[in-house]
Design a protein around this motif. Sequence first.
Motif, PDB file in Angstrom:
ATOM      1  N   ALA A  84       0.831  -1.200   0.000  1.00 64.65           N
ATOM      2  CA  ALA A  84       0.000   0.000   0.000  1.00 64.65           C
ATOM      3  C   ALA A  84       0.870   1.256   0.000  1.00 64.65           C
ATOM      4  CB  ALA A  84      -0.938  -0.002   1.206  1.00 64.65           C
ATOM      5  N   GLN A  85       1.951   1.249   0.781  1.00 66.14           N
ATOM      6  CA  GLN A  85       2.846   2.412   0.852  1.00 66.14           C
ATOM      7  C   GLN A  85       3.513   2.661  -0.495  1.00 66.14           C
ATOM      8  OE1 GLN A  85       3.402   4.541   3.611  1.00 66.14           O
ATOM      9  NE2 GLN A  85       4.425   5.758   2.057  1.00 66.14           N
ATOM     10  N   ASP A  86       4.008   1.604  -1.115  1.00 69.58           N
ATOM     11  CA  ASP A  86       4.664   1.741  -2.419  1.00 69.58           C
ATOM     12  C   ASP A  86       3.686   2.259  -3.470  1.00 69.58           C
ATOM     13  OD1 ASP A  86       6.975   0.743  -1.257  1.00 69.58           O
ATOM     14  OD2 ASP A  86       6.783  -1.256  -2.149  1.00 69.58           O
ATOM     15  N   THR A  87       2.475   1.716  -3.476  1.00 74.71           N
ATOM     16  CA  THR A  87       1.447   2.134  -4.426  1.00 74.71           C
ATOM     17  C   THR A  87       1.079   3.599  -4.206  1.00 74.71           C
ATOM     18  OG1 THR A  87       0.582  -0.115  -4.529  1.00 74.71           O
ATOM     19  CG2 THR A  87      -0.904   1.651  -5.233  1.00 74.71           C
ATOM     20  N   PHE A  88       0.942   3.984  -2.947  1.00 71.41           N
ATOM     21  CA  PHE A  88       0.604   5.358  -2.583  1.00 71.41           C
ATOM     22  C   PHE A  88       1.677   6.324  -3.077  1.00 71.41           C
ATOM     23  CE2 PHE A  88       0.077   8.773   0.639  1.00 71.41           C
ATOM     24  CZ  PHE A  88      -1.271   9.028   0.485  1.00 71.41           C
ATOM     25  N   GLU A  89       2.939   5.990  -2.816  1.00 69.62           N
ATOM     26  CA  GLU A  89       4.036   6.850  -3.243  1.00 69.62           C
ATOM     27  C   GLU A  89       4.104   6.962  -4.761  1.00 69.62           C
ATOM     28  OE1 GLU A  89       7.651   5.522  -1.340  1.00 69.62           O
ATOM     29  OE2 GLU A  89       6.729   5.658   0.650  1.00 69.62           O
ATOM     30  N   ASP A  90       3.938   5.831  -5.463  1.00 74.99           N
ATOM     31  CA  ASP A  90       3.945   5.855  -6.924  1.00 74.99           C
ATOM     32  C   ASP A  90       2.845   6.767  -7.457  1.00 74.99           C
ATOM     33  OD1 ASP A  90       6.069   4.069  -6.986  1.00 74.99           O
ATOM     34  OD2 ASP A  90       4.831   2.343  -7.570  1.00 74.99           O
ATOM     35  N   ALA A  91       1.646   6.628  -6.904  1.00 74.04           N
ATOM     36  CA  ALA A  91       0.519   7.429  -7.367  1.00 74.04           C
ATOM     37  C   ALA A  91       0.761   8.922  -7.122  1.00 74.04           C
ATOM     38  CB  ALA A  91      -0.767   6.976  -6.678  1.00 74.04           C
ATOM     39  N   LEU A  92       1.334   9.262  -5.966  1.00 73.31           N
ATOM     40  CA  LEU A  92       1.644  10.668  -5.685  1.00 73.31           C
ATOM     41  C   LEU A  92       2.656  11.204  -6.690  1.00 73.31           C
ATOM     42  CD1 LEU A  92       1.845  10.633  -1.790  1.00 73.31           C
ATOM     43  CD2 LEU A  92       0.022  11.621  -3.206  1.00 73.31           C
ATOM     44  N   LEU A  93       3.677  10.404  -6.993  1.00 65.66           N
ATOM     45  CA  LEU A  93       4.687  10.829  -7.964  1.00 65.66           C
ATOM     46  C   LEU A  93       4.092  11.008  -9.360  1.00 65.66           C
ATOM     47  CD1 LEU A  93       7.753   8.656  -6.879  1.00 65.66           C
ATOM     48  CD2 LEU A  93       7.519  11.149  -6.686  1.00 65.66           C
ATOM     49  N   MET A  94       3.020  10.270  -9.657  1.00 72.17           N
ATOM     50  CA  MET A  94       2.350  10.393 -10.952  1.00 72.17           C
ATOM     51  C   MET A  94       1.339  11.531 -10.971  1.00 72.17           C
ATOM     52  SD  MET A  94       1.835   6.472 -12.211  1.00 72.17           S
ATOM     53  CE  MET A  94       1.456   5.674 -10.658  1.00 72.17           C
ATOM     54  N   GLY A  95       1.188  12.221  -9.830  1.00 68.20           N
ATOM     55  CA  GLY A  95       0.323  13.387  -9.771  1.00 68.20           C
ATOM     56  C   GLY A  95      -1.094  13.126  -9.304  1.00 68.20           C
ATOM     57  N   CYS A  96      -1.362  11.937  -8.782  1.00 70.47           N
ATOM     58  CA  CYS A  96      -2.713  11.638  -8.282  1.00 70.47           C
ATOM     59  C   CYS A  96      -2.973  12.380  -6.972  1.00 70.47           C
ATOM     60  CB  CYS A  96      -2.876  10.135  -8.063  1.00 70.47           C
ATOM     61  SG  CYS A  96      -2.745   9.152  -9.571  1.00 70.47           S
ATOM     62  N   SER A  97      -4.234  12.654  -6.710  1.00 69.84           N
ATOM     63  CA  SER A  97      -4.652  13.355  -5.501  1.00 69.84           C
ATOM     64  C   SER A  97      -4.476  12.466  -4.271  1.00 69.84           C
ATOM     65  CB  SER A  97      -6.125  13.745  -5.639  1.00 69.84           C
ATOM     66  OG  SER A  97      -6.703  14.010  -4.383  1.00 69.84           O
ATOM     67  N   GLU A  98      -3.824  13.005  -3.234  1.00 72.14           N
ATOM     68  CA  GLU A  98      -3.655  12.253  -1.992  1.00 72.14           C
ATOM     69  C   GLU A  98      -5.006  11.914  -1.370  1.00 72.14           C
ATOM     70  OE1 GLU A  98      -1.706  12.571   2.466  1.00 72.14           O
ATOM     71  OE2 GLU A  98      -1.000  13.955   0.927  1.00 72.14           O
ATOM     72  N   ALA A  99      -5.920  12.874  -1.361  1.00 77.18           N
ATOM     73  CA  ALA A  99      -7.241  12.632  -0.766  1.00 77.18           C
ATOM     74  C   ALA A  99      -7.971  11.516  -1.516  1.00 77.18           C
ATOM     75  CB  ALA A  99      -8.070  13.914  -0.779  1.00 77.18           C
ATOM     76  N   GLN A 100      -7.907  11.534  -2.853  1.00 70.20           N
ATOM     77  CA  GLN A 100      -8.571  10.495  -3.623  1.00 70.20           C
ATOM     78  C   GLN A 100      -7.925   9.140  -3.378  1.00 70.20           C
ATOM     79  OE1 GLN A 100      -8.298  10.783  -7.909  1.00 70.20           O
ATOM     80  NE2 GLN A 100     -10.159   9.554  -8.179  1.00 70.20           N
ATOM     81  N   LEU A 101      -6.602   9.103  -3.273  1.00 67.81           N
ATOM     82  CA  LEU A 101      -5.901   7.852  -2.990  1.00 67.81           C
ATOM     83  C   LEU A 101      -6.338   7.266  -1.659  1.00 67.81           C
ATOM     84  CD1 LEU A 101      -2.325   8.917  -4.058  1.00 67.81           C
ATOM     85  CD2 LEU A 101      -3.627   7.042  -5.076  1.00 67.81           C
TER      86      LEU A 101
END
Length: 70
Positions: free
Chosen positions: A37-54
């Motif tokens: 979950a942590q790795d996926t979260f970090e990847d998504a943030l680096l790709m510009g996804c919204s933290e709240a949506q994640l």
Amino acid sequence: MSMPEMPKWYGDDGEIVSCTEKIKVMTENMTELFQTAQDTFEDALLMGCSEAQLREYLQRLVDGVENPYK
């Protein structure tokens, strides 16, 4: 944030799960789940996804887990 401390595990009957091997498996599984979950979260943030949506989606993902043993 780091992984939360592992709780004592209880059965639906309220009895504590005391088997060392079961506790070891739960610890390994939860550690792996957290790291994924942590790795996926970090990847998504680096790709510009919204933290709240994640966070909202991860919660929905957990809520969607079904008990096949009912």
